[in-house]
Design a protein around this motif. Structure first.
Motif, short mmCIF file in Angstrom:
data_model
loop_
_atom_site.label_atom_id
_atom_site.label_comp_id
_atom_site.label_asym_id
_atom_site.label_seq_id
_atom_site.Cartn_x
_atom_site.Cartn_y
_atom_site.Cartn_z
N GLU A 116 16.40 -38.02 6.31
CA GLU A 116 16.28 -36.75 7.02
C GLU A 116 17.61 -36.01 6.95
O GLU A 116 18.66 -36.56 7.31
CB GLU A 116 15.88 -36.94 8.48
CG GLU A 116 15.69 -35.60 9.19
CD GLU A 116 15.33 -35.71 10.65
OE1 GLU A 116 15.17 -34.65 11.30
OE2 GLU A 116 15.23 -36.84 11.16
N PRO A 137 19.18 -33.89 11.19
CA PRO A 137 18.22 -34.28 12.23
C PRO A 137 18.44 -33.57 13.57
O PRO A 137 17.52 -33.53 14.40
CB PRO A 137 18.45 -35.79 12.38
CG PRO A 137 19.84 -36.01 11.89
CD PRO A 137 20.04 -35.02 10.78
N GLY A 158 16.93 -34.80 16.98
CA GLY A 158 15.98 -35.85 16.65
C GLY A 158 14.53 -35.52 16.86
O GLY A 158 13.70 -36.42 17.02
N THR A 200 13.01 -36.96 13.92
CA THR A 200 13.43 -38.34 13.79
C THR A 200 12.58 -39.29 14.62
O THR A 200 12.25 -40.39 14.18
CB THR A 200 14.90 -38.49 14.21
OG1 THR A 200 15.68 -37.45 13.62
CG2 THR A 200 15.45 -39.84 13.78
N VAL A 211 15.29 -45.72 7.30
CA VAL A 211 15.53 -44.30 7.56
C VAL A 211 17.03 -44.03 7.49
O VAL A 211 17.82 -44.78 8.06
CB VAL A 211 14.99 -43.89 8.94
CG1 VAL A 211 15.30 -42.41 9.22
CG2 VAL A 211 13.48 -44.14 9.03
N LEU A 253 19.73 -40.87 8.27
CA LEU A 253 19.92 -39.56 8.88
C LEU A 253 21.27 -39.01 8.43
O LEU A 253 22.29 -39.69 8.56
CB LEU A 253 19.88 -39.64 10.41
CG LEU A 253 18.71 -40.39 11.03
CD1 LEU A 253 18.86 -40.43 12.55
CD2 LEU A 253 17.38 -39.73 10.65
N LEU A 297 22.72 -39.09 18.40
CA LEU A 297 21.79 -39.73 17.47
C LEU A 297 21.97 -41.24 17.47
O LEU A 297 20.99 -41.99 17.43
CB LEU A 297 22.00 -39.18 16.06
CG LEU A 297 21.59 -37.72 15.84
CD1 LEU A 297 22.09 -37.20 14.49
CD2 LEU A 297 20.07 -37.56 15.93
N VAL A 345 17.71 -47.97 10.78
CA VAL A 345 18.12 -46.56 10.79
C VAL A 345 19.62 -46.46 10.57
O VAL A 345 20.42 -47.01 11.34
CB VAL A 345 17.75 -45.86 12.12
CG1 VAL A 345 18.20 -44.40 12.10
CG2 VAL A 345 16.25 -45.94 12.37
#
Length: 453
Positions: A49, A52, A55, A58, A77, A79, A90, A99
């Motif tokens: 992403e 983000p 989020g 997200t 994932v 970010l 985040l 993540v």
């Protein structure tokens, strides 16, 4: 996140949305859920992403990752957020084993980090002022995302999906369409963002164009002709082309395609631009008549035959692979062109090819280095020779190691591109997704590592 939650989070960290960063945060949860659904996240995917923010997307990416992943084949994932004010927010909400949160600018992000982590899918509510360079950076045949879903300014979205003979139709439309199918999915009103922008937005989906819809030609030449053709829209196409690419008989080429000499750039569709490029593209050639040296079971030359016949009859022949390392100890991998007859689009050794009739292994290696990546090597160190059999495609395979720092220039129809990568990353990639590589590379690379550690 709702607008109330976004405002509360912004107040908590003492943040005001930045106009210079193009920050307009989506707060409609139904839209956020729908945008994530367009990625069709599957087990093993790696989702990136861009921007983000707080989020809003997200949280649905992470939820989809939890639903689609499993212990053996989980979804990961990444970010990428530029604004340092949002990083801790985040991390507090989303940081986990699956993540990764990267503090940085997507335009400067080292995309090599994304290679080898599974099918790549990219999503983002892109700042309007940098949407074009971000799309250009990630719409890379070497990176090869499986899907990209972006929220853009409506005007740009319409240009990406425009039709010939419209004012929106331009060079970016054609250059992107060469490798990507762009779908305009829906319009978003300004009222679903905080703060509300002054224009409408739109969601677009980009998916790779199938190989059968992408006739071979030099992509760099294609882009140069298209951008030159649109450089002065009011001028006739042939005059723009004569300036950007002097030499060819442009009126004659246009007539051959059934086009008037007075035609303008916006009147040609993708197929016609491809045909026009191919009409002067010297890289478009057939290799079926290339003569290979034929050998016996002892690797003794016993004759020569055309390439196609050698492959069709599974005759013994010779090939080379060269692994190039830089001073940092990174290995250079090439990604084979989608137009190769064997293992198209797969990752391979730095250079590889067959030994032509009358050549030695080393002569073939030096020729391939020049033909595929345009370099000369001082010392080629022989590593080993693999035996001939079904697993090698009936090739005796000589493997070499070499040292070089680049840069390289790629043969358009042979190589999509390439990257230097740390050896541990390549090892991990091979273990996780071996089918991303050619069968020969999977055999050759461990031999080099065994010889040099």
């Amino acid at each position: 996140m709702t607008i109330t939650e976004i405002k509360h989070a912004a107040a908590t960290i003492g943040m005001t949305p930045s106009r210079s960063l193009g920050q307009n945060f989506l707060f409609d949860q139904n839209l956020a859920r729908w945008i994530v659904a367009q990625l069709d996240i599957q087990p093993g995917d790696h989702v990136v992403e861009i921007g983000p923010g707080f989020g809003s997307l997200t949280e649905f990416l992470v939820l989809a990752a939890q639903l689609r992943g499993d212990l053996a084949n989980g979804v990961t994932v990444t970010l990428i957020e530029k604004d340092d004010r949002l990083i801790e927010h985040l991390r507090a909400r989303f940081a986990s084993a699956t993540v990764e949160i990267v503090h940085g600018d997507a335009i400067e992000f080292d995309t090599r980090r994304l290679l080898g982590r599974g099918p790549l899918k990219i999503v983002g509510n892109l700042p309007y002022y940098v949407s074009t360079p971000i799309i250009g950076r990630f719409a890379d045949p070497v990176l090869a995302p499986a899907k990209m879903v972006f929220t853009l300014q409506r005007e740009l979205a319409e240009r990406l999906n425009a039709k010939p003979r419209t004012k929106e139709f331009g060079a970016m439309t054609i250059c992107l369409a060469r490798r990507w199918i762009v779908q305009y999915l829906r319009t978003l009103p300004a009222s679903v963002f905080y703060p509300a922008p002054k224009v409408e937005s739109a969601v677009v989906l980009l998916e790779p164009r199938p190989r059968v819809e992408t006739p071979p030609c030099d992509d760099a030449l294609f882009d140069r002709l298209v951008r030159g053709g649109f450089s002065e829209r009011r001028k006739q196409l042939r005059k723009n082309l004569e300036r950007v690419e002097p030499g060819p008989d442009w009126p004659g080429h246009l007539r051959t395609l059934g086009l008037a000499e007075t035609v303008r750039a916006e009147e040609l569709d993708l197929a016609q631009w491809t045909q026009l490029t191919r009409s002067i593209d010297t890289s478009v050639a057939q290799h079926g008549e290339e003569l290979f040296g034929i050998v016996d079971e002892n690797d003794t030359v016993i004759g020569s035959l055309p390439r196609d016949e050698v492959h069709a009859r599974d005759l013994r022949h010779r090939a080379i692979h060269v692994q190039i390392f830089n001073a940092a100890g990174e290995v250079f991998l090439q990604k084979r062109s989608i137009w190769k007859d064997r293992s198209p689009g797969k990752w391979d050794s730095s250079t590889a090819g067959h030994v032509d009739a009358g050549e030695t292994y080393e002569q073939a290696a030096r020729r391939e280095l020049m033909e595929e990546i345009a370099i000369e090597i001082g010392t080629l160190t022989p590593i080993c020779k693999l035996g001939c059999g079904p697993e090698t495609g009936w090739e005796f395979l000589q493997i070499y190691r070499a040292e070089h720092e680049g840069p390289f220039r790629f043969a358009a129809l042979e190589v999509e591109g390439g990257v230097f990568l740390p050896v541990p990353q390549v090892r991990e990639w091979l273990a996780r997704n071996p089918r991303d590589f050619t069968p020969i590379f999977r055999m050759a690379f461990p031999q080099v590592l065994a010889a040099f550690g």
